[in-house]
Enzyme design. Structure first.
Site, mmCIF file in Angstrom:
data_model
loop_
_atom_site.group_PDB
_atom_site.id
_atom_site.type_symbol
_atom_site.label_atom_id
_atom_site.label_comp_id
_atom_site.label_asym_id
_atom_site.label_seq_id
_atom_site.Cartn_x
_atom_site.Cartn_y
_atom_site.Cartn_z
ATOM 1 N N ASN A 137 14.432 13.188 170.205
ATOM 2 C CA ASN A 137 14.604 12.702 171.581
ATOM 3 C C ASN A 137 14.490 13.797 172.635
ATOM 4 O O ASN A 137 13.818 13.613 173.650
ATOM 5 C CB ASN A 137 15.969 12.017 171.696
ATOM 6 C CG ASN A 137 15.948 10.634 171.069
ATOM 7 O OD1 ASN A 137 15.063 9.847 171.373
ATOM 8 N ND2 ASN A 137 16.886 10.355 170.187
ATOM 9 N N ASP A 158 17.693 11.513 161.738
ATOM 10 C CA ASP A 158 18.607 10.523 162.318
ATOM 11 C C ASP A 158 17.956 9.167 162.615
ATOM 12 O O ASP A 158 18.660 8.184 162.839
ATOM 13 C CB ASP A 158 19.218 11.059 163.617
ATOM 14 C CG ASP A 158 20.104 12.257 163.373
ATOM 15 O OD1 ASP A 158 20.553 12.440 162.227
ATOM 16 O OD2 ASP A 158 20.342 13.039 164.326
ATOM 17 N N GLN A 178 20.900 17.394 153.748
ATOM 18 C CA GLN A 178 20.098 16.214 154.104
ATOM 19 C C GLN A 178 18.839 16.561 154.868
ATOM 20 O O GLN A 178 17.947 15.738 155.023
ATOM 21 C CB GLN A 178 20.917 15.270 155.012
ATOM 22 C CG GLN A 178 22.074 14.644 154.343
ATOM 23 C CD GLN A 178 23.123 14.200 155.352
ATOM 24 O OE1 GLN A 178 23.171 13.036 155.729
ATOM 25 N NE2 GLN A 178 23.955 15.105 155.818
HETATM 26 O O1 F6P Z 1 18.437 16.766 163.450
HETATM 27 C C1 F6P Z 1 19.499 15.954 163.854
HETATM 28 C C2 F6P Z 1 20.770 16.530 163.369
HETATM 29 O O2 F6P Z 1 20.549 16.670 162.016
HETATM 30 C C3 F6P Z 1 22.066 15.782 163.592
HETATM 31 O O3 F6P Z 1 22.320 14.681 162.803
HETATM 32 C C4 F6P Z 1 23.060 16.899 163.406
HETATM 33 O O4 F6P Z 1 24.322 16.608 163.837
HETATM 34 C C5 F6P Z 1 22.391 17.979 164.167
HETATM 35 O O5 F6P Z 1 21.006 17.777 163.971
HETATM 36 C C6 F6P Z 1 22.852 19.357 163.852
HETATM 37 O O6 F6P Z 1 21.842 20.278 163.960
HETATM 38 P P1 F6P Z 1 21.981 21.820 164.368
HETATM 39 O O7 F6P Z 1 23.216 22.343 163.763
HETATM 40 O O8 F6P Z 1 20.745 22.424 163.816
HETATM 41 O O9 F6P Z 1 22.005 21.848 165.859
#
Ligand code: F6P
Length: 343
Positions: free
Chosen positions: A114, A138, A268
């Site tokens: 997004n 997501d 994941q």
């Molecule tokens: O890519 C989405 C996502 O995986 C979310 O579900 C998660 O909370 C977030 O990114 C965390 O990502 P980062 O720690 O890399 O900012």
């Protein structure tokens, strides 16, 4: 006559990584080179590379052997060039525009979620020829039925749920597995359904801890030896601990049961994409190259009812695709006795 024949395009990957990014880069790059005879460069670390003119020339050989690789060969970052924090940030959009023209680009493919699509739209507004490709585990990008990365994440989360069943059963425990999804509960819903979760908690459906505990107690009363709870990280809970930890403590305080939590975290987002994600990312990539060749800019490639299409970036930015409480999967789960903690 100063007629430029060969088109030159840039690709970048931005936001959190996910399985399938390399498949998408390969899909764009190979189609651009093989089908349309274009030149392709890859910007390093998302929008950061675009600001600082850091890039690599990509040749067809660079795109071989990457289909199955996790992560992104060109790197990613959460840089948001239109977000003004310091005075220097004001220069970023102009720097990007300058670099885009200096490098002789005819188009730019922005692969991301997004936030990336929002920036892509703003770049398109300042005159760049931009195409977006939606990715994220997501699955919450508005305007498409599916983002790549999601299927791989669901596979990983489902395998985890499957593996928790045996310990849950052997010890008669409540096993809580926390999956990603700050705002959207897609992974929890899909992995919960695929893994036979008894309770699925998602940010879109307001749960009550008492109702969760009632469900667990009811299962014990009905001689069901254990309970599997699949929870999205973004459900309401104290920020001092994980959602899973909070549930585990709250359940043990209310029900005479042992509870254990497992937080899947970045597992994941890592590793090789599933076959479905490889296919989706490749289709998106190839379609984005076609859009560039046809001059279909300011759009995001999308999958609607399994058909590839495009949607204006202006319609995507700032929105999020969430699980509707009457989503058919939610209704089917409920009809089989799965609890969402609200009734
Ligand atoms: O890519 C989405 C996502 O995986 C979310 O579900 C998660 O909370 C977030 O990114 C965390 O990502 P980062 O720690 O890399 O900012």
């Amino acid at each position: 006559m100063n007629q430029k024949k060969i088109k030159r395009i840039g690709i970048l990957t931005a936001g959190g990584d996910c399985p399938g990014l390399n498949a998408a880069i390969r899909g764009v790059g190979k189609t651009a080179m093989v089908q349309y005879g274009m030149e392709v460069i890859g910007f390093s670390s998302g929008y950061t590379g675009l600001i600082h003119k850091q890039y690599v020339e990509l040749k067809e050989k660079d795109l071989s052997g990457i289909l199955t690789l996790g992560g992104t060969i060109i790197g990613t970052s959460r840089e948001k060039p239109f977000k003004i924090v310091t005075e220097e940030d004001n220069d970023k959009p102009d720097l990007i525009k300058q670099n885009y023209h200096d490098l002789g680009l005819d188009g730019l493919v922005c692969i991301g979620g997004n936030g990336t699509m929002k920036t892509a739209h703003l770049l398109s507004k300042i005159g760049l020829n931009v195409i977006g490709i939606p990715k994220t585990i997501d699955n919450d990008v508005w305007g498409t039925d599916m983002t790549f990365g999601f299927d791989s994440a669901v596979n990983i989360a489902t395998e985890a749920v499957d593996r928790l069943h045996s310990t849950a059963n052997s010890h008669g425990r409540v096993m809580i597995v926390e999956v990603m999804g700050h705002n959207a509960g897609w992974i929890a819903l899909y992995a919960g359904m695929a893994g036979g979760g008894d309770i699925i908690l998602i940010p879109e459906i307001q749960y009550s801890i008492d109702k969760v505990c009632n469900k667990i107690q009811e299962r014990y009363d009905n001689h069901k030896p254990y309970t599997i709870v699949v929870v999205a990280e973004g459900i309401e809970h104290p920020k001092s601990m994980s959602a899973a930890r909070y549930l585990s403590e709250s359940i043990q305080a209310r029900v005479d049961a042992e509870a254990r939590e497992t937080v899947l975290g970045y597992t994941q987002r890592g590793g090789s994409p599933s076959p479905m994600d490889r296919i989706l990312a490749t289709r998106y990539g190839a379609h984005a190259a076609k859009c560039i060749a046809e001059g279909n800019f300011g759009t995001m490639v999308a999958l609607i009812k399994n058909e590839l299409t495009t949607i204006p970036l202006s319609e995507v930015g700032g929105k999020m695709r969430l699980v509707a409480p009457d989503n058919p999967l939610v209704i089917k789960c409920r009809s089989m006795g799965v609890s969402f903690g609200d009734e």
